[in-house]
Motif scaffolding. Structure first.
Motif, mmCIF file in Angstrom:
data_model
loop_
_atom_site.group_PDB
_atom_site.id
_atom_site.type_symbol
_atom_site.label_atom_id
_atom_site.label_comp_id
_atom_site.label_asym_id
_atom_site.label_seq_id
_atom_site.Cartn_x
_atom_site.Cartn_y
_atom_site.Cartn_z
ATOM 1 N N LEU A 188 0.819 -1.205 0.000
ATOM 2 C CA LEU A 188 0.000 0.000 0.000
ATOM 3 C C LEU A 188 0.860 1.266 0.000
ATOM 4 O O LEU A 188 0.500 2.265 -0.626
ATOM 5 C CB LEU A 188 -0.938 -0.001 1.207
ATOM 6 N N PHE A 234 -3.787 -4.088 -11.210
ATOM 7 C CA PHE A 234 -4.880 -3.494 -10.436
ATOM 8 C C PHE A 234 -6.189 -4.234 -10.685
ATOM 9 O O PHE A 234 -7.019 -4.347 -9.778
ATOM 10 C CB PHE A 234 -5.001 -2.009 -10.765
ATOM 11 N N LEU A 264 -9.094 -1.960 -3.340
ATOM 12 C CA LEU A 264 -8.207 -0.843 -3.050
ATOM 13 C C LEU A 264 -8.999 0.188 -2.247
ATOM 14 O O LEU A 264 -10.089 0.598 -2.670
ATOM 15 C CB LEU A 264 -7.720 -0.236 -4.364
#
Length: 240
Positions: free
Chosen positions: A142, A176, A190
């Protein structure tokens, strides 16, 4: 993408003169980058999918690395996903993937290096083993993604390329797309409150026709990756 994944006992499909061929795998994030580049630039091509768990002997003989993706046309062979994308951008006219100025291309390369060494490595290690990240690994992942969020803030544009997706966008996107479906963050998406610009970027990317054409759902990714190490991985589950 309708070709079945070829394995042992298969024959090398005949090569057609002046026809660009991608050797890939439907669920491979690196191969997806090439698919995005081909579709964004509108390049005619054919796809030969490879069973990467049990490859044909001719594939290993033809390409000593034994890895996908690979591009081939006539007597020219190119591999490594980022190199393939740049090659396509240099050879084929029209839609440009790389940034316009040398400075911006240099900035993009620095960001690519960060992504490939920090973010993609974590996501793809999870892809290969499907072991969950511990809290320290998750925190480091992160923190690396924070740098991409800050970069979008500096660029003040919906895409890393500007007002349209480019090289950086298509290299980043497959990882992603997989973060949720592969349970990289233990089933969490996310965090939108921490990454509002990246969340908006993901929404914008999902509206791009080239992305829509290769997009797989979180459930599809999850099902494939959880079965990847079984006796019968689901390579052809989504193919016609």
């Amino acid at each position: 993408m309708s070709e079945k994944h070829l394995g042992p006992g298969s024959d090398l499909p005949p090569l057609k003169k002046d026809t660009l061929r991608l050797y890939g795998m439907r669920f491979c994030p690196c191969a997806q980058r090439i698919v995005l580049a081909l579709n964004l630039k509108g390049i005619e091509h054919e796809v030969v999918n490879i069973n990467t768990k049990n490859k044909p002997s001719w594939f290993i003989e033809k390409f000593p690395t034994g890895l996908v993706p690979v591009l081939e046309i006539n007597d020219q062979i190119v591999w490594e996903s980022v190199i393939c994308c740049v090659y396509l951008d240099e050879v084929y006219p029209g839609y440009k993937l790389v940034a316009e100025t040398p400075y911006q291309r240099a900035q993009d390369k620095l960001l690519l290096d960060l992504f490939l060494t920090k973010i993609a490595r974590s996501v793809h290690a999870h892809y290969r083993s499907y072991d969950g990240l511990d809290e320290e690994q998750k925190a480091l992942l992160l923190e690396s993604i924070d740098k991409l969020e800050n970069e979008l803030k500096k660029r003040k544009s919906p895409y890393f390329r500007g007002n349209k997706p480019g090289l950086l966008d298509i290299v980043l996107w497959p990882s992603f797309e997989r973060i949720e479906g592969m349970d990289v963050l233990d089933g969490d998406c996310l965090p939108a409150d921490r990454f509002p610009l990246l969340t908006s970027w993901m929404d914008a990317m999902m509206d791009v026709p080239a992305v829509k054409n290769s997009l797989l759902s979180a459930d599809q990714h999850r099902r494939f990756y959880k079965n990847l190490h079984s006796a019968q991985p689901l390579f052809d589950e989504l193919l016609g």
